[in-house]
Scaffold this active site. Structure first.
Site, PDB file in Angstrom:
ATOM      1  N   SER A 140       0.996  -1.319  -0.068  1.00  0.00           N
ATOM      2  CA  SER A 140       0.023   0.082  -0.039  1.00  0.00           C
ATOM      3  C   SER A 140       0.924   1.185   0.055  1.00  0.00           C
ATOM      4  O   SER A 140       2.045   1.304   0.324  1.00  0.00           O
ATOM      5  CB  SER A 140      -0.944   0.240   1.318  1.00  0.00           C
ATOM      6  OG  SER A 140      -1.317   1.317   1.422  1.00  0.00           O
ATOM      7  N   TYR A 153      -1.822  -0.856  10.392  1.00  0.00           N
ATOM      8  CA  TYR A 153      -2.036  -1.207   8.915  1.00  0.00           C
ATOM      9  C   TYR A 153      -0.614  -0.767   8.404  1.00  0.00           C
ATOM     10  O   TYR A 153      -0.176  -1.440   7.322  1.00  0.00           O
ATOM     11  CB  TYR A 153      -3.113  -0.491   8.392  1.00  0.00           C
ATOM     12  CG  TYR A 153      -3.377  -0.789   7.030  1.00  0.00           C
ATOM     13  CD1 TYR A 153      -4.030  -1.751   6.557  1.00  0.00           C
ATOM     14  CD2 TYR A 153      -2.605   0.369   5.838  1.00  0.00           C
ATOM     15  CE1 TYR A 153      -4.357  -2.075   5.250  1.00  0.00           C
ATOM     16  CE2 TYR A 153      -3.023   0.054   4.496  1.00  0.00           C
ATOM     17  CZ  TYR A 153      -3.756  -1.097   4.235  1.00  0.00           C
ATOM     18  OH  TYR A 153      -4.071  -1.427   2.794  1.00  0.00           O
TER      19      TYR A 153
HETATM   20  P1  NAD Z   1     -11.579  -5.904   0.251  1.00  0.00           P
HETATM   21  O1  NAD Z   1     -12.183  -5.775   1.788  1.00  0.00           O
HETATM   22  O2  NAD Z   1     -12.742  -5.382  -0.796  1.00  0.00           O
HETATM   23  O3  NAD Z   1     -11.198  -7.293  -0.245  1.00  0.00           O
HETATM   24  C1  NAD Z   1     -10.503  -8.071   0.210  1.00  0.00           C
HETATM   25  C2  NAD Z   1     -10.853  -9.593   0.357  1.00  0.00           C
HETATM   26  O4  NAD Z   1      -9.911 -10.411   1.122  1.00  0.00           O
HETATM   27  C3  NAD Z   1     -12.263  -9.797   0.888  1.00  0.00           C
HETATM   28  O5  NAD Z   1     -12.825 -10.490  -0.080  1.00  0.00           O
HETATM   29  C4  NAD Z   1     -12.051 -10.763   2.283  1.00  0.00           C
HETATM   30  O6  NAD Z   1     -13.043 -11.608   2.370  1.00  0.00           O
HETATM   31  C5  NAD Z   1     -10.735 -11.480   1.874  1.00  0.00           C
HETATM   32  N1  NAD Z   1      -9.953 -11.662   3.124  1.00  0.00           N
HETATM   33  C6  NAD Z   1      -9.685 -11.021   4.276  1.00  0.00           C
HETATM   34  N2  NAD Z   1      -9.222 -11.600   5.338  1.00  0.00           N
HETATM   35  C7  NAD Z   1      -8.876 -12.799   4.274  1.00  0.00           C
HETATM   36  C8  NAD Z   1      -8.240 -14.050   4.710  1.00  0.00           C
HETATM   37  N3  NAD Z   1      -7.859 -14.108   6.117  1.00  0.00           N
HETATM   38  N4  NAD Z   1      -7.886 -15.035   4.003  1.00  0.00           N
HETATM   39  C9  NAD Z   1      -8.430 -15.262   2.777  1.00  0.00           C
HETATM   40  N5  NAD Z   1      -9.266 -13.945   2.488  1.00  0.00           N
HETATM   41  C10 NAD Z   1      -9.303 -12.937   3.014  1.00  0.00           C
HETATM   42  O7  NAD Z   1     -10.425  -4.998   0.252  1.00  0.00           O
HETATM   43  P2  NAD Z   1      -9.527  -4.115  -0.976  1.00  0.00           P
HETATM   44  O8  NAD Z   1      -9.700  -2.703  -0.888  1.00  0.00           O
HETATM   45  O9  NAD Z   1      -9.924  -4.932  -2.331  1.00  0.00           O
HETATM   46  O10 NAD Z   1      -8.178  -4.524  -0.780  1.00  0.00           O
HETATM   47  C11 NAD Z   1      -7.432  -5.897  -1.274  1.00  0.00           C
HETATM   48  C12 NAD Z   1      -5.758  -5.413  -1.030  1.00  0.00           C
HETATM   49  O11 NAD Z   1      -5.325  -4.383  -1.381  1.00  0.00           O
HETATM   50  C13 NAD Z   1      -5.591  -5.465   0.638  1.00  0.00           C
HETATM   51  O12 NAD Z   1      -4.324  -6.102   0.799  1.00  0.00           O
HETATM   52  C14 NAD Z   1      -5.561  -4.032   1.077  1.00  0.00           C
HETATM   53  O13 NAD Z   1      -4.617  -3.659   1.996  1.00  0.00           O
HETATM   54  C15 NAD Z   1      -4.681  -3.596  -0.512  1.00  0.00           C
HETATM   55  N6  NAD Z   1      -5.051  -2.138  -0.581  1.00  0.00           N
HETATM   56  C16 NAD Z   1      -6.231  -1.650  -1.124  1.00  0.00           C
HETATM   57  C17 NAD Z   1      -6.348  -0.139  -1.259  1.00  0.00           C
HETATM   58  C18 NAD Z   1      -7.712   0.544  -1.690  1.00  0.00           C
HETATM   59  O14 NAD Z   1      -7.590   1.586  -1.604  1.00  0.00           O
HETATM   60  N7  NAD Z   1      -8.668  -0.286  -1.877  1.00  0.00           N
HETATM   61  C19 NAD Z   1      -5.272   0.521  -1.175  1.00  0.00           C
HETATM   62  C20 NAD Z   1      -4.081  -0.024  -0.803  1.00  0.00           C
HETATM   63  C21 NAD Z   1      -3.884  -1.241  -0.623  1.00  0.00           C
END
Ligand code: NAD
Length: 254
Positions: A140, A153
């Site tokens: 991130s 985080y």
């Molecule tokens: P999201 O919550 O929409 O999706 C995450 C998915 O991971 C969900 O379907 C959830 O059920 C699954 N999950 C959670 N814990 C789990 C586990 N222990 N085992 C298996 N699956 C699990 O989140 P997102 O926004 O799509 O984020 C995805 C990744 O991208 C994450 O690592 C997040 O930190 C990173 N990220 C997101 C953003 C953003 O702006 N959306 C920015 C930077 C980084």
């Protein structure tokens, strides 16, 4: 790496992961995705289609035995493994004041975001060595900069960046390992139906991005697909920032 590829993807049932799965399936890859959310898995099977090239499994990235089993199931179904994307994460960056941050919350972030990545790497390595494959870990921009009250985080994602270069140095030349640091990616409309939210961005939200918009899962999917490909054959140990330029903009308070 042969084409089409066999890719193992964690947290693939919603959000950025679902966008990655859609992108890889559209380009002809086989996708084995895992998630802990049963309802989201059922909906994503429907949405993604391509049943002959999709394996969607319940698996928790914190559970070493399930990670190992689901990787074995991937190889059993598709015959090999070319790429791993550890995307699953606790994605809410805010944990509250550090002086009242409880140890269980801190640990939960490290377990999913960091230890999950290590477990995927550990059990995927023998297969990726055989295929000269590649790995992508989701970090991130918060690995590089912070808002207040985001210690767990930020620390988990900073550690993912460090794990990335450590793995790249240990596993080369057979396996390349890179991180993606997404900026603000809108995933409200990429959730299971019960959690789906209408998405609206303010002008100020768009304007803080030099590209003029908030990010989409497809933006991250395109980078992940590139990093797994032979075109990225000279890139390893890196953290690729995909944020529409948001972290490049200098901001002074008015
Ligand atoms: P999201 O919550 O929409 O999706 C995450 C998915 O991971 C969900 O379907 C959830 O059920 C699954 N999950 C959670 N814990 C789990 C586990 N222990 N085992 C298996 N699956 C699990 O989140 P997102 O926004 O799509 O984020 C995805 C990744 O991208 C994450 O690592 C997040 O930190 C990173 N990220 C997101 C953003 C953003 O702006 N959306 C920015 C930077 C980084």
């Amino acid at each position: 790496m042969s084409e089409p590829r066999v890719v193992y993807l964690t947290g693939g049932a919603q959000g950025i992961g679902l966008g990655i799965a859609e992108h890889l399936l559209a380009r002809g890859d086989c996708v084995a995705l895992t998630d802990i959310d049963d309802a989201a898995l059922a909906e994503c099977r429907e949405r993604l289609g391509h049943a002959e090239r999709l394996l969607a499994m319940v698996s928790d990235v914190r559970d070493e035995a399930r990670v190992a089993e689901s990787l074995e199931a991937t190889v059993a179904r598709f015959g090999r493994l070319d790429g791993v994307i550890h995307n699953a994460g606790l994605a809410d960056p805010f944990q509250g004041l550090v002086e009242s941050l409880d140890l269980a919350t801190w640990q939960a972030y490290l377990d999913t975001n960091l230890t999950g990545a290590m477990l995927c790497a550990k059990h995927a390595v023998p297969h990726l060595r055989a295929s000269h494959g590649a790995m992508v870990l989701m970090a991130s921009t918060r690995a590089l900069q912070s808002e207040p009250d985001t210690e767990a985080y930020a620390a988990s994602k900073g550690s993912v960046v460090a794990l990335t270069h450590a793995l790249a140095v240990s596993l080369g030349p057979e396996i390349r390992v890179n991180a993606i640091s997404p900026g603000w990616i809108e995933v409200g409309d990429w959730q299971k139906a019960a959690h789906r939210a209408p998405v609206e961005h303010r002008e100020i939200d768009r304007d803080q991005h030099p590209v003029g918009r908030v990010g989409r899962p497809e933006d991250i999917a395109a980078m992940a697909a590139f990093l797994l490909s032979d075109q990225a054959g000279f890139i390893t140990g890196q953290n690729l920032v995909v944020d529409g330029g948001m972290t490049r903009r200098m901001i002074y308070a008015e």
